[in-house]
Write a protein that holds these residues in place. Structure first.
Motif, PDB file in Angstrom:
ATOM      1  N   PHE A 129      17.727  -4.043  -2.134  1.00  0.00           N
ATOM      2  CA  PHE A 129      17.242  -3.125  -1.107  1.00  0.00           C
ATOM      3  C   PHE A 129      16.715  -3.983   0.034  1.00  0.00           C
ATOM      4  O   PHE A 129      16.109  -5.024  -0.198  1.00  0.00           O
ATOM      5  N   LYS A 130      16.952  -3.547   1.284  1.00  0.00           N
ATOM      6  CA  LYS A 130      16.481  -4.346   2.412  1.00  0.00           C
ATOM      7  C   LYS A 130      15.901  -3.422   3.482  1.00  0.00           C
ATOM      8  O   LYS A 130      16.572  -3.065   4.448  1.00  0.00           O
ATOM      9  N   GLU A 131      14.665  -3.017   3.271  1.00  0.00           N
ATOM     10  CA  GLU A 131      14.038  -2.123   4.258  1.00  0.00           C
ATOM     11  C   GLU A 131      13.988  -2.771   5.641  1.00  0.00           C
ATOM     12  O   GLU A 131      14.078  -2.083   6.658  1.00  0.00           O
ATOM     13  N   SER A 132      13.858  -4.119   5.671  1.00  0.00           N
ATOM     14  CA  SER A 132      13.704  -4.777   6.971  1.00  0.00           C
ATOM     15  C   SER A 132      14.974  -4.704   7.816  1.00  0.00           C
ATOM     16  O   SER A 132      14.944  -5.035   8.998  1.00  0.00           O
ATOM     17  N   SER A 133      16.106  -4.247   7.210  1.00  0.00           N
ATOM     18  CA  SER A 133      17.321  -4.109   8.022  1.00  0.00           C
ATOM     19  C   SER A 133      17.195  -2.951   9.018  1.00  0.00           C
ATOM     20  O   SER A 133      17.912  -2.903  10.016  1.00  0.00           O
ATOM     21  N   VAL A 134      16.294  -2.010   8.761  1.00  0.00           N
ATOM     22  CA  VAL A 134      16.109  -0.878   9.700  1.00  0.00           C
ATOM     23  C   VAL A 134      14.648  -0.614  10.080  1.00  0.00           C
ATOM     24  O   VAL A 134      14.386  -0.009  11.118  1.00  0.00           O
ATOM     25  N   LEU A 135      13.718  -1.032   9.227  1.00  0.00           N
ATOM     26  CA  LEU A 135      12.308  -0.673   9.464  1.00  0.00           C
ATOM     27  C   LEU A 135      11.521  -1.815  10.101  1.00  0.00           C
ATOM     28  O   LEU A 135      11.846  -2.989   9.916  1.00  0.00           O
ATOM     29  N   THR A 136      10.466  -1.436  10.800  1.00  0.00           N
ATOM     30  CA  THR A 136       9.500  -2.386  11.349  1.00  0.00           C
ATOM     31  C   THR A 136       8.244  -2.307  10.467  1.00  0.00           C
ATOM     32  O   THR A 136       7.835  -1.202  10.102  1.00  0.00           O
ATOM     33  N   PRO A 137       7.639  -3.445  10.135  1.00  0.00           N
ATOM     34  CA  PRO A 137       6.415  -3.370   9.315  1.00  0.00           C
ATOM     35  C   PRO A 137       5.202  -2.949  10.138  1.00  0.00           C
ATOM     36  O   PRO A 137       5.128  -3.230  11.333  1.00  0.00           O
ATOM     37  N   GLY A 138       4.248  -2.291   9.485  1.00  0.00           N
ATOM     38  CA  GLY A 138       2.978  -1.986  10.139  1.00  0.00           C
ATOM     39  C   GLY A 138       2.031  -3.165  10.032  1.00  0.00           C
ATOM     40  O   GLY A 138       2.272  -4.099   9.257  1.00  0.00           O
ATOM     41  N   ASN A 139       0.951  -3.118  10.807  1.00  0.00           N
ATOM     42  CA  ASN A 139      -0.028  -4.214  10.803  1.00  0.00           C
ATOM     43  C   ASN A 139      -1.452  -3.736  10.594  1.00  0.00           C
ATOM     44  O   ASN A 139      -2.387  -4.514  10.780  1.00  0.00           O
ATOM     45  N   GLU A 140      -1.637  -2.467  10.252  1.00  0.00           N
ATOM     46  CA  GLU A 140      -3.005  -1.944  10.188  1.00  0.00           C
ATOM     47  C   GLU A 140      -3.312  -1.307   8.848  1.00  0.00           C
ATOM     48  O   GLU A 140      -2.473  -0.619   8.278  1.00  0.00           O
ATOM     49  N   PHE A 141      -4.547  -1.519   8.393  1.00  0.00           N
ATOM     50  CA  PHE A 141      -5.028  -0.865   7.176  1.00  0.00           C
ATOM     51  C   PHE A 141      -5.521   0.538   7.541  1.00  0.00           C
ATOM     52  O   PHE A 141      -5.804   0.819   8.707  1.00  0.00           O
ATOM     53  N   LEU A 142      -5.648   1.399   6.530  1.00  0.00           N
ATOM     54  CA  LEU A 142      -6.198   2.739   6.777  1.00  0.00           C
ATOM     55  C   LEU A 142      -7.210   3.081   5.689  1.00  0.00           C
ATOM     56  O   LEU A 142      -6.888   3.014   4.492  1.00  0.00           O
ATOM     57  N   THR A 143      -8.409   3.431   6.095  1.00  0.00           N
ATOM     58  CA  THR A 143      -9.412   3.938   5.144  1.00  0.00           C
ATOM     59  C   THR A 143      -9.972   5.253   5.671  1.00  0.00           C
ATOM     60  O   THR A 143      -9.966   5.506   6.880  1.00  0.00           O
ATOM     61  N   PHE A 144     -10.448   6.087   4.739  1.00  0.00           N
ATOM     62  CA  PHE A 144     -11.106   7.349   5.092  1.00  0.00           C
ATOM     63  C   PHE A 144     -11.948   7.763   3.896  1.00  0.00           C
ATOM     64  O   PHE A 144     -11.812   7.199   2.804  1.00  0.00           O
ATOM     65  N   ASN A 145     -12.811   8.731   4.114  1.00  0.00           N
ATOM     66  CA  ASN A 145     -13.688   9.190   3.026  1.00  0.00           C
ATOM     67  C   ASN A 145     -13.313  10.579   2.545  1.00  0.00           C
ATOM     68  O   ASN A 145     -12.942  11.429   3.342  1.00  0.00           O
ATOM     69  N   VAL A 146     -13.415  10.784   1.225  1.00  0.00           N
ATOM     70  CA  VAL A 146     -13.387  12.135   0.662  1.00  0.00           C
ATOM     71  C   VAL A 146     -14.766  12.285   0.030  1.00  0.00           C
ATOM     72  O   VAL A 146     -15.041  11.719  -1.034  1.00  0.00           O
ATOM     73  N   GLY A 147     -15.654  12.980   0.706  1.00  0.00           N
ATOM     74  CA  GLY A 147     -17.060  12.994   0.281  1.00  0.00           C
ATOM     75  C   GLY A 147     -17.580  11.567   0.304  1.00  0.00           C
ATOM     76  O   GLY A 147     -17.420  10.853   1.302  1.00  0.00           O
ATOM     77  N   ASP A 148     -18.153  11.117  -0.831  1.00  0.00           N
ATOM     78  CA  ASP A 148     -18.707   9.752  -0.890  1.00  0.00           C
ATOM     79  C   ASP A 148     -17.663   8.713  -1.285  1.00  0.00           C
ATOM     80  O   ASP A 148     -17.965   7.527  -1.357  1.00  0.00           O
ATOM     81  N   THR A 149     -16.473   9.163  -1.603  1.00  0.00           N
ATOM     82  CA  THR A 149     -15.447   8.233  -2.101  1.00  0.00           C
ATOM     83  C   THR A 149     -14.662   7.647  -0.936  1.00  0.00           C
ATOM     84  O   THR A 149     -14.059   8.385  -0.146  1.00  0.00           O
ATOM     85  N   LYS A 150     -14.643   6.316  -0.848  1.00  0.00           N
ATOM     86  CA  LYS A 150     -13.882   5.668   0.228  1.00  0.00           C
ATOM     87  C   LYS A 150     -12.495   5.303  -0.300  1.00  0.00           C
ATOM     88  O   LYS A 150     -12.362   4.667  -1.347  1.00  0.00           O
ATOM     89  N   VAL A 151     -11.486   5.737   0.449  1.00  0.00           N
ATOM     90  CA  VAL A 151     -10.099   5.597  -0.002  1.00  0.00           C
ATOM     91  C   VAL A 151      -9.351   4.647   0.936  1.00  0.00           C
ATOM     92  O   VAL A 151      -9.520   4.713   2.159  1.00  0.00           O
ATOM     93  N   GLY A 152      -8.519   3.776   0.348  1.00  0.00           N
ATOM     94  CA  GLY A 152      -7.627   2.914   1.129  1.00  0.00           C
ATOM     95  C   GLY A 152      -6.187   3.242   0.779  1.00  0.00           C
ATOM     96  O   GLY A 152      -5.902   3.684  -0.342  1.00  0.00           O
ATOM     97  N   VAL A 153      -5.284   3.019   1.726  1.00  0.00           N
ATOM     98  CA  VAL A 153      -3.879   3.393   1.513  1.00  0.00           C
ATOM     99  C   VAL A 153      -2.954   2.179   1.656  1.00  0.00           C
ATOM    100  O   VAL A 153      -3.107   1.367   2.580  1.00  0.00           O
TER     101      VAL A 153
END
Ligand SMILES: NC(=O)CC(=O)C(=O)O
Length: 278
Positions: A129-153
């Motif tokens: 599989f070669k995702e890089s043949s069509v896709l560009t990589p991202g450069n940023e992390f993402l976090t958010f809260n669900v109540g007191d729980t901090k989630v990363g993606v």
């Protein structure tokens, strides 16, 4: 003590059209929230189209302005849940990304994560599989809260990089979520093992949400969505077919391992360190 967070992972089956896939996902999201009481619902990687490099340009949408995003935002707001929208191909300024959008309980857009480590793998006769043949990589992390729980993606292949998960630990996340689609060769060897390893490395919950297996596809996803607890134990695992996992995340488990085996404080940062450059 904070009540456990109820999380649902939707291991969705494939459908011939995007519209059918969206309709099915919305129905399953409603069941997860209304019948099972989930406050956080997670969809898999590439759930509304075929996981195939040729398909990415055909099915790409703007995020959050495309048809899939609008439907997901509406249902998150209607149900008052946080929704991790799995991934679908995004088009932006002529570039394609494998992107995971997130909505909050009012249907508000909390942000998007673009797959940082593209899935370029060549295991001859097994999986190429070669995702890089069509896709560009991202450069940023993402976090958010669900109540007191901090989630990363992260997304799928990202989970193979321990430093990536360590950055989220440094940012005090409690739960790391990877919409994923391992294949049937690497899946049995690595999928659950990696979930357990990243969870134990970082004293956090790790949830891997996969599509159901469909042997009629060129790329046959493994299935077996899973959740590991901060002690590195499997809390729940799906099988191959369409399935919904519902788990309670008890943050007492996070607190106990961090207190009893305090590896974060014992790291020899005078000798080595994970450095995030963005
Ligand atoms: N699909 C992926 O991004 C990664 C994968 O299948 C693997 O690492 O194996």
């Amino acid at each position: 003590m904070a009540p456990a967070l109820k999380v649902a992972l939707l291991q969705l089956g494939g459908f011939p059209t995007k519209q059918e896939a969206i309709t099915n996902a919305i129905n399953q999201i409603r069941i997860a929230a209304k019948n099972k009481g989930a406050k956080l619902v997670i969809l898999p990687e590439c759930w509304n189209s075929t996981y195939c490099t040729k398909e990415f340009p055909r099915s790409a949408e703007q995020i959050p302005n495309g048809e899939t995003s609008k439907a997901l935002s509406k249902v998150a707001g209607e149900l008052g849940i946080t929704l991790i929208g799995g991934t679908y191909p995004e088009i932006d300024a002529g570039k394609l990304y494998n992107t995971c959008p997130v909505w909050g309980p009012k249907g508000e857009f909390l942000g998007k994560y673009r797959k940082m480590h593209l899935f370029d793998m060549d295991i001859p006769g097994r999986c190429t599989f070669k995702e890089s043949s069509v896709l560009t990589p991202g450069n940023e992390f993402l976090t958010f809260n669900v109540g007191d729980t901090k989630v990363g993606v992260g997304i799928c292949y990202d989970q193979r990089f321990p430093e990536f998960a360590a950055v989220y630990r440094k940012r005090n996340c409690d739960l790391l979520v990877f919409p994923s689609a391992f294949d049937t060769f690497t899946g049995p060897m690595h999928f659950e093992l990696i979930a357990q390893a990243r969870a134990l490395d970082n004293g956090m919950f790790v949830a891997l949400c996969a599509p159901a297996r469909d042997t009629s596809k060129d790329y046959v996803a493994y299935g077996y969505s899973t959740v590991s607890d901060p002690w590195g134990r499997v809390l729940s695992r799906a099988k191959e077919g369409p399935e919904m996992l519902v788990v309670d995340l008890d943050m007492g488990l996070r607190d106990s391992i961090r207190r009893q085996i305090p590896t974060q404080e014992q790291k020899r940062t005078d000798v080595y360190e994970v450095v995030c450059k963005i």
